[in-house]
Design a protein around this motif. Structure first.
Motif, mmCIF file in Angstrom:
data_model
loop_
_atom_site.group_PDB
_atom_site.id
_atom_site.type_symbol
_atom_site.label_atom_id
_atom_site.label_comp_id
_atom_site.label_asym_id
_atom_site.label_seq_id
_atom_site.Cartn_x
_atom_site.Cartn_y
_atom_site.Cartn_z
ATOM 1 N N ALA A 103 0.838 -1.066 -0.168
ATOM 2 C CA ALA A 103 -0.042 0.275 -0.160
ATOM 3 C C ALA A 103 0.956 1.247 -0.231
ATOM 4 O O ALA A 103 0.417 2.084 0.839
ATOM 5 C CB ALA A 103 -1.306 -0.115 1.098
ATOM 6 N N GLY A 104 1.729 1.045 -0.793
ATOM 7 C CA GLY A 104 2.710 2.487 -0.975
ATOM 8 C C GLY A 104 3.540 2.506 0.397
ATOM 9 O O GLY A 104 3.799 3.984 0.597
ATOM 10 N N GLY A 105 3.739 2.059 1.111
ATOM 11 C CA GLY A 105 4.552 2.017 2.619
ATOM 12 C C GLY A 105 5.807 1.775 2.097
ATOM 13 O O GLY A 105 6.871 1.761 1.397
ATOM 14 N N THR A 106 6.551 1.823 3.397
ATOM 15 C CA THR A 106 7.956 1.300 3.459
ATOM 16 C C THR A 106 8.389 0.552 2.660
ATOM 17 O O THR A 106 7.680 -0.686 2.405
ATOM 18 C CB THR A 106 8.497 1.324 4.621
ATOM 19 O OG1 THR A 106 8.323 2.753 5.698
ATOM 20 C CG2 THR A 106 10.294 0.932 5.085
ATOM 21 N N PRO A 107 9.813 0.419 1.425
ATOM 22 C CA PRO A 107 9.461 -0.881 1.304
ATOM 23 C C PRO A 107 10.029 -1.977 1.921
ATOM 24 O O PRO A 107 11.000 -1.841 3.040
ATOM 25 C CB PRO A 107 11.153 -0.256 0.379
ATOM 26 C CG PRO A 107 10.572 0.694 -0.317
ATOM 27 C CD PRO A 107 10.123 1.085 1.405
ATOM 28 N N SER A 108 9.272 -3.112 1.412
ATOM 29 C CA SER A 108 10.066 -4.924 2.146
ATOM 30 C C SER A 108 10.758 -5.837 1.328
ATOM 31 O O SER A 108 10.079 -6.634 2.353
ATOM 32 C CB SER A 108 8.905 -4.468 3.552
ATOM 33 O OG SER A 108 7.849 -4.267 2.759
ATOM 34 N N TYR A 109 9.918 -5.346 0.327
ATOM 35 C CA TYR A 109 10.321 -6.747 -0.304
ATOM 36 C C TYR A 109 9.963 -6.755 -2.357
ATOM 37 O O TYR A 109 10.232 -5.897 -2.858
ATOM 38 C CB TYR A 109 8.685 -7.204 -0.795
ATOM 39 C CG TYR A 109 7.694 -7.412 -1.023
ATOM 40 C CD1 TYR A 109 7.344 -7.475 -2.515
ATOM 41 C CD2 TYR A 109 6.929 -5.813 -0.796
ATOM 42 C CE1 TYR A 109 6.382 -7.004 -3.009
ATOM 43 C CE2 TYR A 109 6.121 -5.578 -1.078
ATOM 44 C CZ TYR A 109 5.575 -6.300 -3.178
ATOM 45 O OH TYR A 109 4.858 -5.153 -3.300
ATOM 46 N N PHE A 110 10.933 -7.710 -2.925
ATOM 47 C CA PHE A 110 11.237 -7.601 -4.273
ATOM 48 C C PHE A 110 11.071 -8.629 -4.694
ATOM 49 O O PHE A 110 10.874 -9.308 -3.745
ATOM 50 C CB PHE A 110 12.371 -6.503 -4.867
ATOM 51 C CG PHE A 110 13.771 -7.137 -4.300
ATOM 52 C CD1 PHE A 110 13.902 -8.124 -5.298
ATOM 53 C CD2 PHE A 110 14.221 -7.057 -2.805
ATOM 54 C CE1 PHE A 110 15.818 -8.937 -4.822
ATOM 55 C CE2 PHE A 110 15.507 -7.755 -3.039
ATOM 56 C CZ PHE A 110 15.491 -8.796 -3.750
ATOM 57 N N PHE A 111 11.375 -8.660 -6.133
ATOM 58 C CA PHE A 111 11.024 -10.134 -6.063
ATOM 59 C C PHE A 111 12.525 -10.102 -7.935
ATOM 60 O O PHE A 111 12.334 -9.101 -8.438
ATOM 61 C CB PHE A 111 9.633 -10.041 -7.361
ATOM 62 C CG PHE A 111 8.204 -9.743 -6.812
ATOM 63 C CD1 PHE A 111 8.202 -11.437 -6.767
ATOM 64 C CD2 PHE A 111 7.398 -9.926 -6.345
ATOM 65 C CE1 PHE A 111 6.302 -11.668 -5.404
ATOM 66 C CE2 PHE A 111 6.061 -9.812 -5.300
ATOM 67 C CZ PHE A 111 6.189 -11.113 -5.307
#
Length: 126
Positions: A103-111
């Protein structure tokens, strides 16, 4: 009754490229390898440090390309330094998405995508 998840099986086409991805880009270790040349397949089991779940790579010698399909989404792994792992993946030959947050929050992942098209979600360890 207690159930414990012990393995996930991925069918792969290029075992060398797949092993490079999981053992060199990530820290998975080959736990065992069983070859069945008479039946034309190999099984390679990978351990992830800190987890009891193994990835079973099934390599069928004469297989046509696999369709990952739209029912399977991804595997997930956690890392202690998300930004460093993101930089490593982006510098690799593997397709790597941008850092994102829910939801546009702090970056916490990527693929990042493995050689067979399986997506791996890399998350910040809690």
């Amino acid at each position: 009754m207690n159930q414990v998840l012990v393995e996930i099986c991925l069918r792969v086409r290029d075992i060398d490229a797949t092993l490079d991805f999981y053992t060199n880009l990530f820290d998975f270790e080959v736990a065992s390898r069983r070859e069945f040349p008479e039946d034309k397949f190999d099984l390679i089991y990978l351990n992830s440090p800190g987890s009891n779940v193994q990835i079973e790579l099934t390599y069928n010698y004469d297989a046509e390309p696999y369709n990952v399909g739209n029912g399977f989404s991804h595997l997930g792994v956690t890392v202690n330094d998300l930004e460093k792992m993101h930089d490593i993946c982006k510098a690799s030959k593997y397709e790597t998405g941008e850092l994102r947050g829910l939801a546009g929050g702090t970056p916490s992942y990527f693929f990042v995508t493995d050689p067979d098209g399986y997506r791996i979600e890399v998350k910040r360890a809690k």
